[in-house]
Design a protein around this motif. Sequence first.
Motif, PDB file in Angstrom:
ATOM      1  N   ASP A 134       0.811  -1.205  -0.006  1.00 55.08           N
ATOM      2  CA  ASP A 134       0.060   0.171  -0.095  1.00 55.08           C
ATOM      3  C   ASP A 134       0.904   1.181  -0.167  1.00 55.08           C
ATOM      4  O   ASP A 134       0.811   2.006   0.774  1.00 55.08           O
ATOM      5  N   GLY A 135       1.761   1.454  -1.255  1.00 56.83           N
ATOM      6  CA  GLY A 135       2.434   2.597  -1.302  1.00 56.83           C
ATOM      7  C   GLY A 135       3.485   2.572  -2.195  1.00 56.83           C
ATOM      8  O   GLY A 135       3.369   1.285  -2.686  1.00 56.83           O
ATOM      9  N   ALA A 136       4.322   3.277  -2.577  1.00 52.22           N
ATOM     10  CA  ALA A 136       5.293   3.265  -3.588  1.00 52.22           C
ATOM     11  C   ALA A 136       6.515   2.667  -3.168  1.00 52.22           C
ATOM     12  O   ALA A 136       7.089   2.953  -2.047  1.00 52.22           O
ATOM     13  N   VAL A 137       7.226   1.573  -3.909  1.00 53.81           N
ATOM     14  CA  VAL A 137       8.289   0.947  -3.569  1.00 53.81           C
ATOM     15  C   VAL A 137       9.211   0.886  -4.547  1.00 53.81           C
ATOM     16  O   VAL A 137       9.139   1.077  -5.804  1.00 53.81           O
ATOM     17  N   GLU A 138      10.655   0.952  -4.290  1.00 57.92           N
ATOM     18  CA  GLU A 138      11.754   0.933  -5.775  1.00 57.92           C
ATOM     19  C   GLU A 138      11.818  -0.631  -5.818  1.00 57.92           C
ATOM     20  O   GLU A 138      12.324  -0.776  -6.941  1.00 57.92           O
ATOM     21  N   LEU A 139      11.538  -1.679  -4.940  1.00 52.27           N
ATOM     22  CA  LEU A 139      11.749  -2.782  -5.180  1.00 52.27           C
ATOM     23  C   LEU A 139      10.668  -3.832  -4.499  1.00 52.27           C
ATOM     24  O   LEU A 139      10.103  -3.064  -3.551  1.00 52.27           O
ATOM     25  N   ILE A 140      10.299  -4.810  -4.719  1.00 53.09           N
ATOM     26  CA  ILE A 140       9.464  -5.809  -4.176  1.00 53.09           C
ATOM     27  C   ILE A 140      10.452  -6.776  -3.589  1.00 53.09           C
ATOM     28  O   ILE A 140      11.048  -7.799  -4.294  1.00 53.09           O
ATOM     29  N   PRO A 141      10.403  -7.152  -2.358  1.00 49.77           N
ATOM     30  CA  PRO A 141      11.532  -7.983  -1.659  1.00 49.77           C
ATOM     31  C   PRO A 141      11.012  -9.468  -1.968  1.00 49.77           C
ATOM     32  O   PRO A 141      10.058  -9.919  -2.099  1.00 49.77           O
ATOM     33  N   ASP A 142      11.985 -10.321  -2.000  1.00 50.83           N
ATOM     34  CA  ASP A 142      11.959 -11.735  -2.286  1.00 50.83           C
ATOM     35  C   ASP A 142      11.148 -12.437  -1.203  1.00 50.83           C
ATOM     36  O   ASP A 142      10.456 -13.255  -1.469  1.00 50.83           O
ATOM     37  N   ALA A 143      11.205 -11.909  -0.002  1.00 49.53           N
ATOM     38  CA  ALA A 143      10.705 -12.514   1.094  1.00 49.53           C
ATOM     39  C   ALA A 143       9.184 -12.061   0.996  1.00 49.53           C
ATOM     40  O   ALA A 143       8.346 -13.051   1.627  1.00 49.53           O
ATOM     41  N   ILE A 144       8.638 -11.098   0.534  1.00 50.81           N
ATOM     42  CA  ILE A 144       7.205 -10.918   0.018  1.00 50.81           C
ATOM     43  C   ILE A 144       6.660 -11.611  -1.180  1.00 50.81           C
ATOM     44  O   ILE A 144       5.511 -12.370  -0.860  1.00 50.81           O
ATOM     45  N   ILE A 145       7.216 -11.654  -2.117  1.00 49.99           N
ATOM     46  CA  ILE A 145       7.018 -12.745  -3.251  1.00 49.99           C
ATOM     47  C   ILE A 145       6.792 -14.292  -2.903  1.00 49.99           C
ATOM     48  O   ILE A 145       6.048 -14.848  -3.220  1.00 49.99           O
ATOM     49  N   ALA A 146       7.897 -14.582  -2.002  1.00 47.50           N
ATOM     50  CA  ALA A 146       7.928 -15.820  -1.316  1.00 47.50           C
ATOM     51  C   ALA A 146       6.516 -16.159  -0.721  1.00 47.50           C
ATOM     52  O   ALA A 146       6.169 -17.523  -0.780  1.00 47.50           O
ATOM     53  N   GLN A 147       5.680 -15.357  -0.179  1.00 49.67           N
ATOM     54  CA  GLN A 147       4.514 -15.301   0.563  1.00 49.67           C
ATOM     55  C   GLN A 147       3.356 -15.435  -0.167  1.00 49.67           C
ATOM     56  O   GLN A 147       2.202 -15.612   0.278  1.00 49.67           O
ATOM     57  N   LEU A 148       3.724 -15.157  -1.651  1.00 50.79           N
ATOM     58  CA  LEU A 148       2.309 -15.247  -2.457  1.00 50.79           C
ATOM     59  C   LEU A 148       1.870 -16.535  -3.069  1.00 50.79           C
ATOM     60  O   LEU A 148       2.910 -17.475  -3.327  1.00 50.79           O
ATOM     61  N   ALA A 149       0.730 -17.131  -2.955  1.00 45.81           N
ATOM     62  CA  ALA A 149       0.372 -18.469  -3.337  1.00 45.81           C
ATOM     63  C   ALA A 149       0.717 -18.636  -4.732  1.00 45.81           C
ATOM     64  O   ALA A 149       0.597 -17.623  -5.513  1.00 45.81           O
ATOM     65  N   ASP A 150       0.946 -19.756  -5.196  1.00 42.13           N
ATOM     66  CA  ASP A 150       0.947 -19.993  -6.587  1.00 42.13           C
ATOM     67  C   ASP A 150      -0.374 -19.521  -7.268  1.00 42.13           C
ATOM     68  O   ASP A 150      -1.362 -19.912  -6.817  1.00 42.13           O
ATOM     69  N   GLY A 151      -0.336 -18.779  -8.553  1.00 41.82           N
ATOM     70  CA  GLY A 151      -1.485 -18.464  -9.036  1.00 41.82           C
ATOM     71  C   GLY A 151      -2.016 -16.941  -8.277  1.00 41.82           C
ATOM     72  O   GLY A 151      -2.923 -16.318  -8.843  1.00 41.82           O
ATOM     73  N   GLY A 152      -1.348 -16.705  -7.345  1.00 40.94           N
ATOM     74  CA  GLY A 152      -1.618 -15.286  -6.505  1.00 40.94           C
ATOM     75  C   GLY A 152      -1.246 -14.067  -7.167  1.00 40.94           C
ATOM     76  O   GLY A 152      -0.458 -14.274  -8.171  1.00 40.94           O
ATOM     77  N   ARG A 153      -2.029 -13.050  -6.830  1.00 41.22           N
ATOM     78  CA  ARG A 153      -1.673 -11.818  -7.365  1.00 41.22           C
ATOM     79  C   ARG A 153      -1.207 -10.602  -6.427  1.00 41.22           C
ATOM     80  O   ARG A 153      -1.676 -10.768  -5.247  1.00 41.22           O
ATOM     81  N   LEU A 154      -0.539  -9.964  -6.766  1.00 38.87           N
ATOM     82  CA  LEU A 154       0.218  -8.887  -6.007  1.00 38.87           C
ATOM     83  C   LEU A 154       0.132  -7.680  -6.606  1.00 38.87           C
ATOM     84  O   LEU A 154       0.500  -7.359  -8.052  1.00 38.87           O
ATOM     85  N   GLY A 155      -0.278  -6.596  -5.914  1.00 45.39           N
ATOM     86  CA  GLY A 155      -0.468  -5.121  -6.445  1.00 45.39           C
ATOM     87  C   GLY A 155       0.466  -3.879  -5.569  1.00 45.39           C
ATOM     88  O   GLY A 155       0.354  -4.534  -4.489  1.00 45.39           O
ATOM     89  N   ALA A 156       0.967  -3.253  -6.552  1.00 45.45           N
ATOM     90  CA  ALA A 156       1.774  -2.493  -5.909  1.00 45.45           C
ATOM     91  C   ALA A 156       1.895  -1.099  -6.575  1.00 45.45           C
ATOM     92  O   ALA A 156       1.757  -1.125  -7.938  1.00 45.45           O
TER      93      ALA A 156
END
Length: 200
Positions: A134-156
């Motif tokens: 919920d805000g602007a980021v310069e990178l999406i950490p691997d730790a957060i991507i690892a928490q996404l389910a297979d087929g899941g979606r991430l918005g940023a």
Amino acid sequence: MIDSQLRPQGVSDPAVLQAMATVPREQFVPDHSRPLAYVDRAVAIGPGRFLVAPTVVGQLLTQMAPKGGQRALVVGAGSGYSAALLEAMGLEVVAVESAPDLAGKARELGIAVIGCPLEAGHREGAPYEQILIDGAVELIPDAIIAQLADGGRLGAALVDRGITRLIVGRKSGGAFGYLSIGDAGVPALPGFTRPKAFTF
């Protein structure tokens, strides 16, 4: 807000529109900023922290297409507005916030918030079908991507060479890719600065 801001900017998901029509945005901003709650721009909610513009969260949620019953992680929950929208849409929400004052405000409004560094997400509750940063980021950490389910979606809102782009990504077979859905002015979240490259 619905007819003059959201629909003209491509916010078309009926569940998103219904949630944004029913969750009172003015409750999530400081009292002195309530007249600005429905203006289509970011509103300050604490030192260096903002409630993003209505069209930004509306566009991201429309493209993420959250469904009732899914598990969602909100990173940088602030005072809890985006988490409240997802809860209103019937999702099971885990919200993380690093600023104690904002986490306290969100809890006062009925949002269960976990206090922790934003860039860590919340591994204990993973995997999540939806993750909203919920805000602007310069990178999406691997730790957060690892928490996404297979087929899941991430918005940023991802800052790329000085331009902030709204992106929605998807995880498939362990790989993560994303598409840009448009440019937007979104204030930065703390903790997501890309390390400076070494130069001679």
